[in-house]
Scaffold this active site. Structure first.
Site, PDB file in Angstrom:
ATOM      1  N   HIS A 190       6.994  11.890  -2.722  1.00 19.91           N
ATOM      2  CA  HIS A 190       5.579  11.776  -2.395  1.00 19.91           C
ATOM      3  C   HIS A 190       5.451  10.671  -1.368  1.00 19.91           C
ATOM      4  O   HIS A 190       5.863   9.547  -1.615  1.00 19.91           O
ATOM      5  CB  HIS A 190       4.758  11.443  -3.641  1.00 19.91           C
ATOM      6  CG  HIS A 190       3.305  11.331  -3.362  1.00 19.91           C
ATOM      7  ND1 HIS A 190       2.419  12.361  -3.581  1.00 19.91           N
ATOM      8  CD2 HIS A 190       2.565  10.323  -2.835  1.00 19.91           C
ATOM      9  CE1 HIS A 190       1.204  11.982  -3.216  1.00 19.91           C
ATOM     10  NE2 HIS A 190       1.272  10.748  -2.764  1.00 19.91           N
ATOM     11  N   CYS A 191       4.951  10.990  -0.196  1.00 22.40           N
ATOM     12  CA  CYS A 191       4.886  10.006   0.885  1.00 22.40           C
ATOM     13  C   CYS A 191       3.464   9.492   1.041  1.00 22.40           C
ATOM     14  O   CYS A 191       2.579  10.245   1.457  1.00 22.40           O
ATOM     15  CB  CYS A 191       5.352  10.650   2.186  1.00 22.40           C
ATOM     16  SG  CYS A 191       5.492   9.466   3.530  1.00 22.40           S
ATOM     17  N   PRO A 192       3.201   8.225   0.741  1.00 23.33           N
ATOM     18  CA  PRO A 192       1.835   7.721   0.902  1.00 23.33           C
ATOM     19  C   PRO A 192       1.440   7.579   2.371  1.00 23.33           C
ATOM     20  O   PRO A 192       0.260   7.675   2.697  1.00 23.33           O
ATOM     21  CB  PRO A 192       1.887   6.353   0.217  1.00 23.33           C
ATOM     22  CG  PRO A 192       3.316   5.977   0.168  1.00 23.33           C
ATOM     23  CD  PRO A 192       4.104   7.230   0.174  1.00 23.33           C
TER      24      PRO A 192
END
Lengths: 157, 394
Positions: B176-178
């Site tokens: 999950h890439c913020p």
């Protein structure tokens, strides 16, 4: 003694859902979309084994065609990358074309093979491509009341 | 005649995603860091196009002797503009697309799987913990364990994982890439990789350009009169590019390594195919070119979520999104409750008791999703490793 339905209309009007059978994915070849061809026991009395296996094998072939990595998929990928993926606003991807073919095939199979036997296949895409859902219908009442039930249900529609 | 507003399926989807543009855009709930990324890229590039690009071009133009050099000079800004457009397009494509979310099992399917599990486990003694729900499959002569997801009520396909930030199972889950404001999974991994690659190129380009310009300026002493604006722009650009270089170029290198081995970040972190116990990656083609081609040039997988499909208000209305008779008879399933499983036939319409919490979250989300949510203050990730991997410990 299998329940006999002559077409989809009759199935809709005079049948009630009895059970649902789920054909799971077959992961032995990796993550490609492929379904198990093992014949479920719940369908033993409803449909011939060969017909069922044919349907699943054809669906597996369609999915294999959609996910094939070869010249066409490379071309599509490179062309799309060069146009910053805007080309997908105009043309359909190969996968989408095959999905439409699958949808037509399932509809045709339902009309010709499954509905007369009181079964209905749901397109796997509606279930996240995880399962093929086969709904098993039972005749609601006796054949004498089928016309009455069809009029009441058609007015309800 | 009152026209009823149609309810689209995205409004009732469980999970913690936010949707925009009537379901066309799908992102994670916290978008603050994504706005920062966008601001940094657009801001730095705008600054670059104001200064030093025009000055250097003017300078180069004045020293051109041959006509063919004009083409070379023109290509500098054109290349920069194209690269900038590509970077932003890839970022938006990664952020806004469905990463490959697997929809949750409908009640009948969930019951079917439960019955299968109970049949497989046999009788459990009272007080004893039931065995973990795991299915073993053999892929390319390797035993792979498929874990059961208690939230989605499915056995996760191989390489799928549950993202606890978005509360979805994602196929071929990478991380999950913020920075991108979304999960990176099967459907958007190649866009994410192209984004990091092109951003690396853009950063190197701007960085090199500024360094060359400063050197030339020191050498020529031309812009003496333009003193006030000059140093600040250059310094700012060089600073941003320097820090971006270390993180983004490193990340691009890491993902190139992963692609060559056909691994995901998730598998790398967990050490799934690290080689101990003679465990090998069953998905790898053992060929660098083949692995790259599969990941980058593979087929474009469709979204299975059908976000923009119209929800049925009642059983008699057909769905306009799919006009084929196949869906019509599916949607007009007889609503008699004589089914053996006590589950409703039409999905997402009537909530069985067990699914109420997830649907409750969905309706909360649907009331706030059309408006722009005020994002909470994001946790600042490490600049070197911006990837955040969260997996609920099921």
């Amino acid at each position: 003694m299998a329940t006999e339905f002559h077409n989809l209309q009759e199935l809709r009007h005079s049948a009630s859902l009895a059970n649902k059978v789920f054909i799971q994915r077959d992961y032995t070849d990796g993550t490609v979309c492929k379904f198990q061809t093992k014949f479920p026991s719940e369908l033993d009395s409803r449909i011939e084994r060969t017909l069922f296996e044919d349907t699943v094998k054809t669906l597996n072939n369609y999915y294999a065609e959609a996910e094939k990595i070869g010249g066409q998929s490379y071309l599509e990928g490179c062309l799309a990358c060069l146009t910053v993926y805007l080309i997908f606003l105009c043309i359909e991807t190969r996968y989408e074309k095959v999905l439409k073919k699958i949808s037509r095939y399932i509809q045709e199979q339902n009309e010709k093979v499954y509905a007369p036997r009181g079964l209905l296949i749901t397109d796997p895409i509606e279930r996240g491509m995880r399962v093929i859902e086969i709904s098993v219908y039972e005749d609601r009442g006796s054949s004498g009341s089928s016309s009455g039930s069809s009029t009441t249900s058609s007015s309800g529609r | 005649m009152i026209t009823r507003k149609v309810t689209r399926k995205w409004e009732k989807l469980p999970g913690k995603n936010t949707f925009c543009c009537d379901g066309r855009v799908m992102m994670a709930r916290q978008k603050g860091v994504f706005y920062l990324t966008l601001f940094l890229i657009v801001g730095t590039c705008s600054l670059f196009f104001i200064y030093p690009l025009p000055f250097v071009l003017v300078d180069l133009f004045s020293t051109i002797k041959k006509k063919k050099n004009v083409l070379f000079v023109f290509s500098i800004p054109v290349f920069a503009v194209l690269l900038f457009v590509f970077v932003v397009a890839m970022l938006l494509r990664t952020s806004f697309s469905d990463p490959g979310v697997l929809p949750r099992a409908l009640p009948e399917e969930a019951n079917f799987i439960e019955m299968e599990i109970e049949a497989a486990n046999g009788n459990v003694m009272a007080g004893q913990r039931p065995p973990p729900r795991i299915k073993n499959v053999q892929i390319n002569n390797q035993i792979v364990k498929l874990k059961y997801c208690y939230t989605c009520k499915i056995f996760r396909p191989p390489r799928a994982s549950h993202c606890s930030i978005c509360d979805n199972c994602v196929d071929r889950f990478d991380h999950h890439c913020p920075w991108v404001g979304n999960c990176v999974g099967k459907r958007n991994y190649r866009y994410f990789y192209l984004f990091t690659l092109s951003l690396s190129l853009l950063t190197i380009y701007i960085f090199a350009f500024n360094i060359v310009h400063v050197v030339l300026r020191e050498y020529r002493n031309i812009f003496e009169h333009v003193v006030s604006l000059t140093p600040h722009c250059t310094v700012l650009e060089v600073l941003v590019c320097f820090f971006t270089l270390w993180s983004v170029v490193g990340l691009t290198g890491f993902h190139t390594y992963l692609i060559s081995l056909n691994q995901t970040t998730n598998e790398d972190i967990k050490g799934s195919w690290s080689g101990k116990n003679r465990v090998q990656n069953p998905y790898s083609h053992k060929n660098f070119i083949k692995n790259c081609c599969e990941v980058l040039c593979g087929p474009t997988y469709p979204s299975v979520l059908d976000r923009r499909g119209v929800m049925l208000e009642d059983s008699t209305r057909p769905t306009p999104s799919d006009a084929s008779a196949a869906s019509t008879y599916k949607s007009t399933n007889p609503v008699s409750q004589t089914t053996k499983s006590s589950a409703p036939l039409i999905p997402n319409e009537h909530t069985p008791e067990e699914a109420k919490p997830s649907i409750g979250a969905g309706t909360q989300k649907s009331t706030s999703s059309p408006k722009e949510e005020k994002p909470p203050s994001p946790t600042s990730p490490n600049a070197v490793a911006p990837a955040v991997i969260k997996e609920s410990a099921h």
